[in-house]
Design a protein around this motif. Structure first.
Motif, short mmCIF file in Angstrom:
data_model
loop_
_atom_site.label_atom_id
_atom_site.label_comp_id
_atom_site.label_asym_id
_atom_site.label_seq_id
_atom_site.Cartn_x
_atom_site.Cartn_y
_atom_site.Cartn_z
N THR A 303 -51.51 43.31 11.79
CA THR A 303 -50.92 42.88 10.54
C THR A 303 -51.01 43.96 9.48
O THR A 303 -50.04 44.24 8.75
N ALA A 304 -52.19 44.62 9.39
CA ALA A 304 -52.35 45.72 8.44
C ALA A 304 -51.39 46.86 8.78
O ALA A 304 -50.81 47.49 7.88
N LEU A 305 -51.22 47.12 10.06
CA LEU A 305 -50.30 48.16 10.49
C LEU A 305 -48.87 47.81 10.10
O LEU A 305 -48.12 48.64 9.58
N TYR A 306 -48.50 46.56 10.32
CA TYR A 306 -47.15 46.12 9.96
C TYR A 306 -46.91 46.21 8.45
O TYR A 306 -45.86 46.68 7.99
N GLU A 307 -47.90 45.80 7.68
CA GLU A 307 -47.74 45.82 6.23
C GLU A 307 -47.66 47.25 5.69
O GLU A 307 -47.10 47.48 4.62
N THR A 308 -48.20 48.20 6.44
CA THR A 308 -48.16 49.60 6.02
C THR A 308 -46.83 50.26 6.35
O THR A 308 -46.28 50.99 5.51
N VAL A 309 -46.30 50.04 7.55
CA VAL A 309 -45.11 50.78 7.98
C VAL A 309 -43.89 49.91 8.30
O VAL A 309 -42.81 50.43 8.55
N ARG A 310 -44.06 48.59 8.32
CA ARG A 310 -42.95 47.67 8.58
C ARG A 310 -42.21 48.04 9.88
O ARG A 310 -41.02 48.31 9.90
N PHE A 311 -42.95 48.04 10.99
CA PHE A 311 -42.34 48.36 12.27
C PHE A 311 -41.46 47.22 12.76
O PHE A 311 -41.65 46.06 12.40
N ASP A 312 -40.49 47.56 13.60
CA ASP A 312 -39.60 46.59 14.24
C ASP A 312 -40.04 46.29 15.67
O ASP A 312 -39.65 45.28 16.24
N ARG A 313 -40.79 47.23 16.26
CA ARG A 313 -41.22 47.09 17.65
C ARG A 313 -42.69 47.50 17.77
O ARG A 313 -43.08 48.55 17.24
N LEU A 314 -43.49 46.68 18.42
CA LEU A 314 -44.85 47.06 18.78
C LEU A 314 -44.89 47.21 20.30
O LEU A 314 -44.55 46.29 21.04
N GLN A 315 -45.30 48.40 20.74
CA GLN A 315 -45.39 48.68 22.17
C GLN A 315 -46.87 48.89 22.52
O GLN A 315 -47.49 49.85 22.07
N ALA A 316 -47.41 47.97 23.31
CA ALA A 316 -48.83 47.99 23.65
C ALA A 316 -49.03 48.66 25.00
O ALA A 316 -48.51 48.19 26.01
N LEU A 317 -49.79 49.76 25.00
CA LEU A 317 -50.16 50.42 26.25
C LEU A 317 -51.34 49.65 26.83
O LEU A 317 -52.42 49.62 26.25
N VAL A 318 -51.14 49.02 27.99
CA VAL A 318 -52.06 47.96 28.41
C VAL A 318 -52.89 48.23 29.65
O VAL A 318 -53.89 47.55 29.88
N ASP A 319 -52.52 49.19 30.50
CA ASP A 319 -53.21 49.27 31.80
C ASP A 319 -53.77 50.66 32.07
O ASP A 319 -53.66 51.21 33.15
N TRP A 320 -54.43 51.21 31.09
CA TRP A 320 -54.96 52.57 31.13
C TRP A 320 -56.28 52.65 31.89
O TRP A 320 -57.06 51.71 31.97
N GLY A 321 -56.52 53.84 32.44
CA GLY A 321 -57.84 54.17 32.95
C GLY A 321 -58.29 53.46 34.21
O GLY A 321 -59.47 53.50 34.55
N GLY A 322 -57.37 52.81 34.91
CA GLY A 322 -57.76 52.09 36.12
C GLY A 322 -58.39 50.74 35.86
O GLY A 322 -59.16 50.23 36.69
N LEU A 323 -58.07 50.13 34.72
CA LEU A 323 -58.59 48.79 34.43
C LEU A 323 -58.25 47.83 35.58
O LEU A 323 -57.15 47.90 36.15
N PRO A 324 -59.14 46.92 35.92
CA PRO A 324 -58.83 45.95 36.99
C PRO A 324 -57.62 45.10 36.64
O PRO A 324 -57.38 44.77 35.47
N GLY A 325 -56.85 44.74 37.65
CA GLY A 325 -55.62 44.00 37.44
C GLY A 325 -55.81 42.67 36.75
O GLY A 325 -55.00 42.28 35.90
#
Length: 360
Positions: A303-325
């Motif tokens: 929310t703080a990020l959105y209020e700062t830059v008003r993004f239209d798309r949030l892209q979450a990098l979710v499966d880094w480093g060999g995290l278990p499935g």
């Protein structure tokens, strides 16, 4: 886009980083990694997320060198989610071939393909494809111009410095979408943000460290350049973040060994950096850049990020480093059921105040 709110796009991506032996002792093959990527895209579609991205790299530390192929496999098992590269290393590629690959993806997915292009933060593509690093930015600028020409004209006559010329060249197949969406991925260079705005292209901005003020500055540069060229109504801003959601903070902090393995140099002199436990904790903390924590803490930071830059798309990098499935699946589920709805509600007033804003 979400049916609930066309003004906000929340999705996931993977760089497809590859650990043959994970920090918890599991063995992973390249086939395993590709299979899990396809499953991840299917899960994102089922949960109602808006887009799925796959990165492109050309080294042993990553599993995917051809995002369009992996995304085509996802397209065959999904019906609505948008499919994008995250990013395509345009400087080392032939823009004609890149368009053909993603136009084909667009056709087999019934109009769900996108391309996000970048200059590449790694030297391997340049060495592999014989592109001079001494002309790093000039090559990217020329190839981006050709890519935009190709997507806009069925037959192209073109002459440049770093590729053979084209004369009334037919580039086929043609994408179902007209135009095929092309985003520019920007890591933190104001000149790159200015170029994206000047061309009126959507920009995907990576947020991997530093204060929010720096992100706000890059956003301001992008929007000012776009407004100056009359593109204000066409601009869209995406922000890429490192993400992991868990039921409690302790579980989120337990991902540190995976995060360290994700970013560390894998060989002497290799790219990357080592994140200390203290740096990781600071990034996870309330003032940090990492969207890693509980759904509540992540929503507060997003929310703080959105209020700062008003993004239209949030892209979450979710499966880094060999995290278990199973941990990744749970994290993505919390993104879809808790974080994304909160962001979509937050963005509704902004979307309604700009009814004519372009979203493609």
């Amino acid at each position: 886009m979400s049916a609930q709110d066309p003004g906000m796009d929340v999705g996931i991506a993977s760089l497809a980083d590859f650990q043959p032996r994970t920090v918890d002792g599991r063995s992973v093959t390249a086939g395993d990694r590709h299979g899990r990527l396809v499953d991840l895209g299917v899960t994102a579609d089922r949960l109602g997320l808006d887009h799925f991205g796959v990165g492109e790299h050309h080294s042993e530390d990553f599993a995917v060198s051809s995002p369009a192929v992996v995304l085509a496999a996802v397209a065959a098992r999904t019906s609505r989610i948008r499919l994008t590269s995250s990013v395509s290393t345009l400087s080392a590629l032939d823009p004609v071939r890149l368009y053909e690959d993603f136009a084909t993806l667009d056709l087999v997915s019934s109009g769900r393909a996108e391309i996000t292009v970048g200059r590449s933060a790694h030297p391997e593509p340049f060495e592999l494809f014989g592109v001079p690093l001494s002309h790093y930015d000039q090559v990217f600028a020329e190839k981006l111009g050709l890519l935009l020409r190709v997507r806009g004209e069925p037959r192209v006559t073109w002459h440049g410095r770093f590729r053979s010329p084209l004369t009334e060249a037919a580039v086929v197949p043609r994408a179902r979408q007209d135009p095929l969406p092309v985003w520019i991925g920007v890591g933190g260079t104001p000149a790159s943000a200015e170029r994206a705005g000047r061309l009126g292209l959507p920009m995907m901005l990576g947020y991997i460290g530093g204060p929010l003020e720096r992100l706000a500055h890059l956003t301001a540069v992008y929007r000012a350049a776009g407004e100056a060229e009359g593109h204000g109504h066409r601009l869209r801003l995406g922000v890429g973040v490192h993400f992991f959601s868990a039921d409690d903070t302790a579980t989120a902090l337990d991902t540190y060994p995976y995060y360290r393995d994700f970013l560390r140099p894998k060989r002497p002199g290799g790219s990357g950096f080592t994140v200390s436990p203290e740096q990781f904790r600071a990034g996870v903390g309330p003032a940090g850049h990492l969207l890693i924590g509980t759904p509540e803490s992540i929503t507060e930071k997003a929310t703080a990020l959105y209020e700062t830059v008003r993004f239209d798309r949030l892209q979450a990098l979710v499966d880094w480093g060999g995290l278990p499935g199973d941990a990744v699946a749970s994290s993505v589920g919390q993104l879809a059921t808790a974080v994304a709805p909160a962001l979509r509600r937050l963005a509704v007033p902004a979307a309604r105040s700009q009814p004519g804003a372009a979203r493609g």
